[in-house]
Design a protein around this motif. Sequence first.
Motif, short mmCIF file in Angstrom:
data_model
loop_
_atom_site.label_atom_id
_atom_site.label_comp_id
_atom_site.label_asym_id
_atom_site.label_seq_id
_atom_site.Cartn_x
_atom_site.Cartn_y
_atom_site.Cartn_z
N GLU A 86 0.82 -1.20 0.00
CA GLU A 86 0.00 0.00 0.00
C GLU A 86 0.86 1.26 0.00
O GLU A 86 1.91 1.32 0.64
N LYS A 87 0.38 2.28 -0.71
CA LYS A 87 1.10 3.54 -0.77
C LYS A 87 1.03 4.27 0.56
O LYS A 87 0.15 4.00 1.39
N LEU A 88 1.97 5.19 0.74
CA LEU A 88 2.02 6.00 1.95
C LEU A 88 1.34 7.35 1.70
O LEU A 88 1.44 7.92 0.62
N PHE A 138 1.51 11.08 3.41
CA PHE A 138 2.38 11.82 4.30
C PHE A 138 1.70 13.06 4.87
O PHE A 138 0.85 13.68 4.24
#
Lengths: 113, 113
Positions: free
Chosen positions: B100-102, B104
């Motif tokens: 999964e992408k982060l 921020f």
Amino acid sequence: EDQVTQSPEALRLQEGESSSLNCSYTVSGLRGLFWYRQDPGKGPEFLFTLYSAGEEKEKERLKATLTKKESFLHITAPKPEDSATYLCAVPLGASGGSYIPTFGRGTSLIVHP
Amino acid sequence: SQTIHQWPATLVQPVGSPLSLECTVEGTSNPNLYWYRQAAGRGLQLLFYSVGIGQISSEVPQNLSASRPQDRQFILSSKKLLLSDSGFYLCAWSRGAVDEKLFFGSGTQLSVL
């Protein structure tokens, strides 16, 4: 040892001058390669995820490609607003069986008008 | 929709003083939470990550600590700051899967003088 390496560290282009950024990785069993864009003083923003060799994804002037050892972020006819640091990340194995998003040092792109 | 809040945006602290940076996530449950540090001209270094309340893993030995007192709250602390603690601190979250992408936060620029 698993690692993620980006090149070049910095890139200066004239508006309209196409080029490519590189992200090479050494990891057994790739669980995705991620590209992010980071503007100065801000957190990175997600661009693409690639999972398998031969996969390509596009967004406006950006196209990301993936091979078994590296990924390229192609920038076609860039504009000054494309100036940013581009980061790639790969989940690497950590203690306890977890996988941690691990980043390269990034490529700082400046596009001159 | 999900949002992540990180504060303060800027902090100037003397050597030897304590530190507390806070990060909260809204709109999701049981996220993976991360603290990264970015030194000038360098990539993102993972400091801590958490897969659940009270579960903290450290990737780099240092004088910093992290806590997760609530599901969507992640705190970075230090009892005594060092000059080398200066940098850009980023909190991030992701869904549970490894690929999964982060997402921020906006980051905290910490200067230790």
